[in-house]
Design a protein around this motif. Structure first.
Motif, short mmCIF file in Angstrom:
data_model
loop_
_atom_site.label_atom_id
_atom_site.label_comp_id
_atom_site.label_asym_id
_atom_site.label_seq_id
_atom_site.Cartn_x
_atom_site.Cartn_y
_atom_site.Cartn_z
N LEU A 1 53.26 86.83 36.43
CA LEU A 1 53.14 85.39 36.16
C LEU A 1 54.49 84.71 36.30
CD1 LEU A 1 50.82 85.39 33.01
CD2 LEU A 1 50.19 84.93 35.38
N ASP A 2 54.46 83.46 36.66
CA ASP A 2 55.69 82.66 36.72
C ASP A 2 56.00 82.20 35.30
OD1 ASP A 2 57.64 80.69 36.97
OD2 ASP A 2 56.70 79.74 38.71
N ILE A 3 56.88 82.93 34.64
CA ILE A 3 57.18 82.69 33.23
C ILE A 3 57.75 81.30 33.01
CG2 ILE A 3 58.59 83.46 31.26
CD1 ILE A 3 56.34 85.38 31.90
N ARG A 4 58.61 80.84 33.89
CA ARG A 4 59.21 79.50 33.74
C ARG A 4 58.14 78.42 33.77
NH1 ARG A 4 63.93 78.76 37.47
NH2 ARG A 4 64.95 79.91 35.81
N THR A 5 57.21 78.52 34.70
CA THR A 5 56.14 77.53 34.81
C THR A 5 55.21 77.61 33.60
OG1 THR A 5 56.23 77.61 37.22
CG2 THR A 5 54.21 76.73 36.25
N LEU A 6 54.90 78.83 33.18
CA LEU A 6 54.06 79.01 31.99
C LEU A 6 54.73 78.41 30.77
CD1 LEU A 6 51.58 80.19 30.55
CD2 LEU A 6 52.86 82.35 30.37
N ALA A 7 56.02 78.68 30.58
CA ALA A 7 56.75 78.13 29.43
C ALA A 7 56.76 76.61 29.46
CB ALA A 7 58.18 78.67 29.40
N ALA A 8 56.97 76.04 30.63
CA ALA A 8 56.99 74.57 30.75
C ALA A 8 55.62 73.98 30.43
CB ALA A 8 57.43 74.16 32.16
N ALA A 9 54.56 74.62 30.90
CA ALA A 9 53.21 74.13 30.64
C ALA A 9 52.89 74.21 29.15
CB ALA A 9 52.19 74.91 31.45
N LEU A 10 53.23 75.32 28.52
CA LEU A 10 52.97 75.47 27.08
C LEU A 10 53.79 74.47 26.26
CD1 LEU A 10 52.73 79.36 26.79
CD2 LEU A 10 50.84 77.70 26.76
N GLU A 11 55.00 74.20 26.70
CA GLU A 11 55.84 73.21 25.99
C GLU A 11 55.20 71.83 26.09
OE1 GLU A 11 58.66 71.70 23.58
OE2 GLU A 11 58.31 73.81 24.01
N LYS A 12 54.64 71.48 27.23
CA LYS A 12 53.96 70.19 27.37
C LYS A 12 52.77 70.11 26.42
CE LYS A 12 55.01 69.11 32.19
NZ LYS A 12 54.43 68.98 33.54
N VAL A 13 52.03 71.18 26.29
CA VAL A 13 50.89 71.20 25.39
C VAL A 13 51.39 71.04 23.94
CG1 VAL A 13 49.02 72.62 24.45
CG2 VAL A 13 49.44 72.58 26.92
#
Length: 149
Positions: free
Chosen positions: A135-147
């Motif tokens: 998984l793209d950890i950076r993209t996942l982290a950014a998406a979860l931060e937005k949530v």
């Protein structure tokens, strides 16, 4: 103007939402279990020490610390009182507001955090990060931060 009705979730979306709902409870419990077993330190105490270690002067206003740790002020007060008895945190009057209190991480508290850190790191890897392969950890982290915000 009428809004269109919400679209049903796809099977993948449904699986994601259900998994997220479970991990919100399961991951902190797993981390807490490991920390208590290996360090005799509940996760909330580890998080308290961690946040204090990252703060300027290793101190935070009690209300700010409570917010960061997702606790009520009274709940954070109880955590800090336990840590004070161990000599790893102390409370001091706020210099900005004499009515307020700051929690301060002591040198022995910082040493205790460093002692517990490997257990927390291994636990986070074992229960979470090791399952994120590919998984793209950076993209996942950014998406979860937005949530989260």
């Amino acid at each position: 103007m009428s809004q269109s009705p919400p679209q049903p979730l796809t099977p993948d979306e449904e699986a994601l939402v259900r998994s997220l709902a479970r991990i919100i409870y399961a991951l902190p419990r797993a981390l807490d279990t490991d920390l208590v077993r290996e360090q005799h330190m509940p996760l909330i105490e580890y998080l308290t020490l961690m946040h204090l270690s990252e703060a300027p002067g290793r101190q935070l206003r009690m209300s700010d610390l409570a917010t960061i740790c997702e606790l009520s002020v009274s709940g954070m007060t109880r955590v800090v009182q336990r840590l004070e008895k161990q000599g790893i945190v102390r409370r001091v009057r706020s210099e900005e507001d004499a009515r307020g209190w700051n929690a301060v991480l002591t040198d022995s508290g910082f040493a205790r955090l460093r002692e517990a850190w490997p257990t927390n790191l291994a636990s986070v890897r074992r229960h979470f990060l090791d399952h994120m392969g590919g998984l793209d950890i950076r993209t996942l982290a950014a998406a979860l931060e937005k949530v989260a915000t």
